[in-house]
Design an enzyme around this catalytic site. Structure first.
Site, short mmCIF file in Angstrom:
data_model
loop_
_atom_site.label_atom_id
_atom_site.label_comp_id
_atom_site.label_asym_id
_atom_site.label_seq_id
_atom_site.Cartn_x
_atom_site.Cartn_y
_atom_site.Cartn_z
N CYS A 154 0.85 -1.17 0.00
CA CYS A 154 0.00 0.00 0.00
C CYS A 154 0.89 1.23 0.00
O CYS A 154 2.08 1.16 0.28
CB CYS A 154 -0.90 0.02 1.24
SG CYS A 154 -2.04 -1.36 1.36
N GLY A 158 -0.06 0.12 -5.10
CA GLY A 158 -1.37 -0.50 -4.90
C GLY A 158 -2.34 -0.05 -5.95
O GLY A 158 -2.48 1.15 -6.19
N ASN A 191 -0.04 1.08 5.83
CA ASN A 191 0.81 0.28 4.96
C ASN A 191 1.51 -0.75 5.83
O ASN A 191 2.26 -0.38 6.74
CB ASN A 191 1.84 1.16 4.25
CG ASN A 191 2.83 0.35 3.42
OD1 ASN A 191 2.53 -0.76 2.99
ND2 ASN A 191 4.01 0.89 3.20
N GLY A 192 1.28 -2.04 5.56
CA GLY A 192 1.91 -3.09 6.36
C GLY A 192 0.94 -4.20 6.69
O GLY A 192 -0.16 -4.28 6.12
N CYS A 222 12.41 -3.70 4.83
CA CYS A 222 12.07 -4.68 3.82
C CYS A 222 13.01 -4.55 2.63
O CYS A 222 12.96 -3.57 1.87
CB CYS A 222 10.63 -4.47 3.36
SG CYS A 222 10.14 -5.55 1.99
N TYR A 257 12.02 -4.65 -5.81
CA TYR A 257 10.88 -4.53 -6.73
C TYR A 257 9.92 -3.39 -6.44
O TYR A 257 9.55 -2.63 -7.33
CB TYR A 257 10.10 -5.84 -6.76
CG TYR A 257 8.77 -5.74 -7.47
CD1 TYR A 257 8.73 -5.68 -8.87
CD2 TYR A 257 7.57 -5.67 -6.78
CE1 TYR A 257 7.52 -5.54 -9.54
CE2 TYR A 257 6.36 -5.54 -7.44
CZ TYR A 257 6.33 -5.48 -8.83
OH TYR A 257 5.14 -5.34 -9.48
N SER A 278 10.74 -3.10 -13.47
CA SER A 278 11.63 -3.09 -12.31
C SER A 278 12.94 -3.81 -12.57
O SER A 278 13.90 -3.65 -11.83
CB SER A 278 10.93 -3.71 -11.09
OG SER A 278 10.41 -4.99 -11.43
N ASP A 285 13.65 -9.05 -11.88
CA ASP A 285 13.85 -8.70 -10.47
C ASP A 285 13.64 -9.88 -9.55
O ASP A 285 14.30 -10.01 -8.52
CB ASP A 285 12.93 -7.53 -10.06
CG ASP A 285 11.46 -7.87 -10.29
OD1 ASP A 285 10.86 -8.51 -9.41
OD2 ASP A 285 10.92 -7.50 -11.35
N CYS A 334 15.18 -6.89 6.60
CA CYS A 334 14.41 -8.13 6.71
C CYS A 334 14.62 -8.92 5.43
O CYS A 334 14.35 -8.42 4.32
CB CYS A 334 12.92 -7.83 6.90
SG CYS A 334 11.88 -9.33 6.93
N CYS A 362 11.77 -13.60 3.39
CA CYS A 362 11.22 -14.32 2.24
C CYS A 362 12.30 -15.14 1.53
O CYS A 362 11.99 -16.08 0.79
CB CYS A 362 10.52 -13.37 1.28
SG CYS A 362 11.55 -12.03 0.65
#
Length: 510
Positions: free
Chosen positions: A36, A62, A145-146, A283, A289, A330, A393, A480, A483
C-alpha cells in the site's frame, strides 16, 4: 454533513492533466502484489489536490483501491473506491472533499490518502482506505501500509465482547482498540494502542485538528517526512510522492516514533511510543521490486541500488551472450547494471504496452495471464538469432516467467540466460507483501536446475543473499530477508493467510 461511506464535501478546479487516464501505470508483477501507499498533508487550501497528486505518484504500490479523507479542522469527510486513483476521483468528488460543494464548513486543509493492494483481507469496497469512523473521542480516519500479525487474535478478543467489525482488513482492529474506554483513559491513547500491535505498520491517523504519523519499532515499511515550498509538512510512503508536489525530503519517521503535524501544518512535534528495535528490519524487497526507482528509500536511491545488484549479479554469474535485456520495468535498472559490469550491450527486447486493460481486475487467472502477455511484447528484430541475457527482479510462482521465455523462443532467440537480481524466494511474507503460501513458491523445495528446466531457459542464476545485501547502503543486519532466508525478525504464526480475518464472512459480502 455526516459520513455515509462515500463522498463528502474540495477547493479549486483541476487541470485536465490531473485527471487524465492512468496510462502510465505499469502492470503489477504477475506473481506478487503491491502493498500500500500512504500520503498526508496539513495546511494548504489545496490540501486535497496535493494529496491526490501524492497518491497518484504512489500508484505503483497499490492498484486495487484508493481513497482520501479530508478535514476542515472540525469535520472529517472521506471518499474511497475500487480501482486506480484516476478512476476513483473525478473533479466533482475532489471539489466536494475540498469544501467547494454546498454545505457547511470551510475549506479542507488536512488530507490523507491511500492506495491499496490487499495483503490482509480481500478486494472489497469495505476494505478500501482511509477508514473513517467516529468514537467517543470524535472522528478519526486511518491509512495503513503493512500487516499486523496479531490482528486475528485482537479481533477475536474484541468480538467476544460484542464488537462488530465492518471490514475484513487488519487495519480496522486498530480503531476498535483506540475506542476502548480503558485505552482512552491513558495519558497517550494512541501510543498505548500502538504498543499492543505486532508486525509491520506505517500509519497515518487524521483527527479533525491534526495529523499523526507513526512507524513500527522495526521500520519494516518506509515512511518519510517532507516540507512544501510554502512551508507545510507532509508525510508519504516514498520520496517520489514528495517530488510530485515539489516538496523537499526532510527525514524518515523513525522506528517507534509518532510525529504530529498541528492544524497550521507548519509545526511538527515528535514522541516515541516504543524504543526502536535492537536493529531495524527494513524490507529488502522494497529495493528489489516495490519502490519507485526514483525514490530515496532507507537512505539509498532505489535505482542506484538496483544497478549495484545488477553489477554484482554480473560478477557472480557471468555468461557469454550478445545482448542484455530487462523484463520491464523493475528489472531495467538491474539489467543496466549487469550490462555495464559485463560490457555486453543493453537492449530493450521486451516493451510494455501501456494501453492494455488492467490485468489485476480480470475475473479469471487465465484472463489475467493473457493480459500480462499482451502488456509485455517481444521485439523479434532485437532478439532473433541472439544469445540473450534476460534480467528479472524476481521469480515467484514461475508460470508467467515461463510464458515470457517461450515468447522469446518464438521470436527467434538463439539462447536464453535468465539472471535474477535477488535470491530464490522460498518463504511467505507476513509483513505487507502478498506472497503465496510456501507450496506456491517455485523455489520452495526445488533446485535452481529444476526451476531452469521449468521456465525453459539455457541457464538460470540468482543473486546471492550476501551479494544483494552488499548492494544496499546499510549493514546487512538492518534488513528483513525472511522471504529468502526464512529468518523472521519477530515471531509469526506461519499459518497466517491473507484472508485469515475473513473466516466464514466471505460469502456474505460477495
Amino acid at each position: 454533513m455526516p459520513y455515509n461511506g462515500h463522498t463528502h464535501r474540495i477547493s479549486r478546479s483541476f487541470p485536465l492533466s490531473v485527471l487524465s487516464p492512468q496510462s502510465s501505470v505499469l502492470p503489477p508483477h504477475p506473481d506478487m502484489k503491491e502493498k500500500c501507499g500512504v500520503f498526508g498533508i496539513v495546511g494548504p487550501a489545496d490540501a486535497v489536490e496535493r494529496c491526490y497528486y501524492g497518491i497518484y505518484a504512489l500508484q505503483h504500490r497499490g492498484q486495487e483501491s484508493a481513497g482520501i479523507a479530508a478535514s476542515d479542522g472540525t469535520t472529517i469527510n472521506a471518499h474511497t473506491g475500487l480501482g486506480l486513483v484516476s478512476d476513483v476521483f473525478k473533479k466533482d468528488i475532489l471539489r466536494e472533499l475540498s469544501g467547494g460543494a454546498t454545505g457547511g464548513g470551510g475549506a479542507s486543509t488536512f488530507a490523507i490518502g491511500h492506495v491499496r493492494y490487499s495483503t490482509a483481507g480481500s478486494n472489497r469496497k469495505c476494505n478500501a482506505q482511509p477508514i473513517l469512523e467516529e468514537y467517543i473521542g470524535g472522528q478519526v480516519a486511518v491509512a495503513h501500509n503493512g500487516n499486523l500479525v496479531n490482528a486475528a487474535k485482537i479481533k477475536a478478543d474484541y468480538q467476544k465482547f460484542g464488537h462488530i467489525f465492518y471490514s475484513t482488513s487488519d487495519t480496522e482492529v486498530v480503531l476498535h482498540m483506540l475506542a476502548k474506554p480503558t485505552h482512552q483513559d491513558k495519558p497517550d491513547p494512541l501510543a498505548h494502542v500502538l504498543n499492543h500491535l505486532q508486525g509491520a505498520f506505517s500509519f497515518l491517523f487524521l483527527f479533525p485538528d491534526r495529523l499523526e504519523a507513526c512507524r513500527d519499532p522495526w521500520g519494516f515499511r518506509p515512511l518519510v517526512i517532507g516540507q512544501t515550498r510554502d512551508g507545510f509538512y507532509c508525510v508519504a510512503s516514498e520520496t517520489c510522492a514528495l517530488t510530485s508536489i515539489q516538496a523537499t525530503y526532510i527525514r524518515e519517521v523513525e522506528p517507534g516514533e509518532i510525529i504530529t503535524i498541528d492544524r497550521t501544518g507548519t509545526k511538527l512535534s515528535s514522541r516515541f511510543f516504543s524504543e526502536p528495535a535492537p536493529h531495524t528490519s527494513h524490507c529488502a524487497f522494497e529495493h528489489v521490486y516495490f519502490a519507485s526507482p526514483s525514490s530515496n528509500l532507507f537512505g539509498d536511491v532505489v535505482m542506484e541500488v538496483r544497478q549495484r545488484m545488477g553489477r554484482q549479479l554480473a560478477i557472480e554469474s557471468p555468461v557469454d551472450a550478445d545482448i542484455v535485456i530487462p523484463i520491464p520495468d523493475s528489472g531495467r535498472s538491474a539489467a543496466l547494471g549487469y550490462s555495464k559490469q559485463s560490457g555486453i550491450p543493453f537492449e530493450e527486447g521486451i516493451v510494455p504496452n501501456r494501453y492494455v486493460g488492467r490485468s489485476f481486475i480480470q475475473p479469471s487467472q487465465h484472463m489475467r495471464d493473457l493480459a500480462v502477455q499482451m502488456k509485455l511484447i517481444v521485439i523479434p528484430e532485437v532478439v532473433k538469432g541472439k544469445r540473450v541475457i534476460v534480467v528479472e527482479d524476481s521469480i515467484v510462482r514461475g508460470t508467467t516467467t515461463r510464458g515470457k521465455m517461450l515468447a522469446l523462443r518464438r521470436a527467434g532467440a538463439k539462447e536464453i540466460h535468465m539472471r535474477v537480481s535477488c535470491p530464490p524466494i522460498r518463504h511467505p511474507c507476513f509483513f505487507g507483501i502478498d506472497f503465496p503460501t510456501p507450496t506456491e513458491l517455485i523455489a520452495n523445495g526445488r533446485t535452481v536446475d529444476q526451476i531452469r528446466d521449468f521456465i525453459e531457459v539455457d541457464s538460470l542464476a540468482y543473486l546471492s543473499l550476501d551479494g544483494m545485501l552488499k548492494s544496499m547502503g546499510k549493514d546487512p543486519s538492518n534488513y528483513c530477508t525472511a522471504c529468502w532466508s526464512g529468518h523472521y525478525p519477530i515471531p509469526v504464526d506461519t499459518q497466517l493467510t491473507k484472508f485469515g480475518l475473513e473466516r466464514h464472512q466471505t460469502k456474505m459480502f460477495e
